[in-house]
Design a protein around this motif. Structure first.
Motif, PDB file in Angstrom:
ATOM      1  N   ARG A  69     -32.439  80.089 155.746  1.00  0.00           N
ATOM      2  CA  ARG A  69     -31.352  80.161 156.730  1.00  0.00           C
ATOM      3  C   ARG A  69     -30.062  79.566 156.184  1.00  0.00           C
ATOM      4  N   ARG A 122     -33.460  71.833 169.858  1.00  0.00           N
ATOM      5  CA  ARG A 122     -33.258  73.246 169.532  1.00  0.00           C
ATOM      6  C   ARG A 122     -33.739  74.206 170.613  1.00  0.00           C
ATOM      7  N   GLN A 149     -27.057  77.850 158.908  1.00  0.00           N
ATOM      8  CA  GLN A 149     -27.233  76.448 159.261  1.00  0.00           C
ATOM      9  C   GLN A 149     -26.803  75.591 158.090  1.00  0.00           C
ATOM     10  N   ARG A 191     -33.942  79.232 165.275  1.00  0.00           N
ATOM     11  CA  ARG A 191     -33.391  77.886 165.408  1.00  0.00           C
ATOM     12  C   ARG A 191     -34.474  76.827 165.504  1.00  0.00           C
ATOM     13  N   TRP A 192     -35.548  77.100 166.239  1.00  0.00           N
ATOM     14  CA  TRP A 192     -36.550  76.059 166.454  1.00  0.00           C
ATOM     15  C   TRP A 192     -37.793  76.219 165.592  1.00  0.00           C
TER      16      TRP A 192
END
Length: 169
Positions: A63, A20, A69, A27-28
């Motif tokens: 998310r 990521r 995602q 995202r990470w």
């Protein structure tokens, strides 16, 4: 054996995070929470690790509900959280080795095996529903960096869950 399995689990968490980066914290962030939870678990702070992993799981679920995602990360983090909670409840390797009757199939292994079966089933369902939703165009339209992130995430999640489940055997 437990130290080796903890190291393998940490490597899996690092692999998830590596897929990521670079990118935004959205995202990470959940992967960093998973790595932190695995680090706390390896240090013997299983309850704190479970809470940090629960935070990452909730972050991923938020998310997913926002449409950013897919469910695979939530499934991985949820299974990690459940396994850490089982360890915190006293069915860990340390508790199992103090009882002479601790053999495969005893209560310490059963709940962890159930989590593993549920995890495999949920991941298979996520793959099936994703392919039904997107069809074959999904793999063609994806960027190479997205393919790398997905491969790292799936492989790292598998390594983490399997190493954590092996700690109960």
């Amino acid at each position: 054996m437990s130290d080796m399995l903890s190291t393998v689990g940490l490597a899996g968490a690092l692999l998830c995070l590596a897929g990521r980066l670079p990118g935004s914290v959205h995202r990470w962030g959940p992967h960093f929470a998973a790595l932190s939870g695995m680090s706390l678990m390896a240090a013997g702070l299983v309850v704190a690790g479970a809470w940090v992993t629960a935070f990452g799981c909730l972050w991923s679920a938020a998310r997913v509900s926002a449409g950013h995602q897919e469910w695979s990360e939530v499934i991985d983090l949820g299974a990690m959280m459940l396994l850490m909670a089982l360890m915190a409840l006293g069915t860990s390797v340390a508790a199992a080795h103090h009882h002479a009757s601790a053999v495969p199939g005893e209560p310490g292994v059963g709940p962890a095996a159930l989590v593993l079966v549920l995890w495999v089933t949920a991941r298979a369902g996520a793959v099936m529903f994703r392919s039904l939703r997107t069809g074959s165009r999904d793999s063609v339209a994806r960027r190479p960096s997205a393919n790398r992130a997905r491969a790292c995430s799936h492989l790292g999640g598998m390594v983490m869950i399997l190493s954590m489940t092996a700690m109960f055997a």
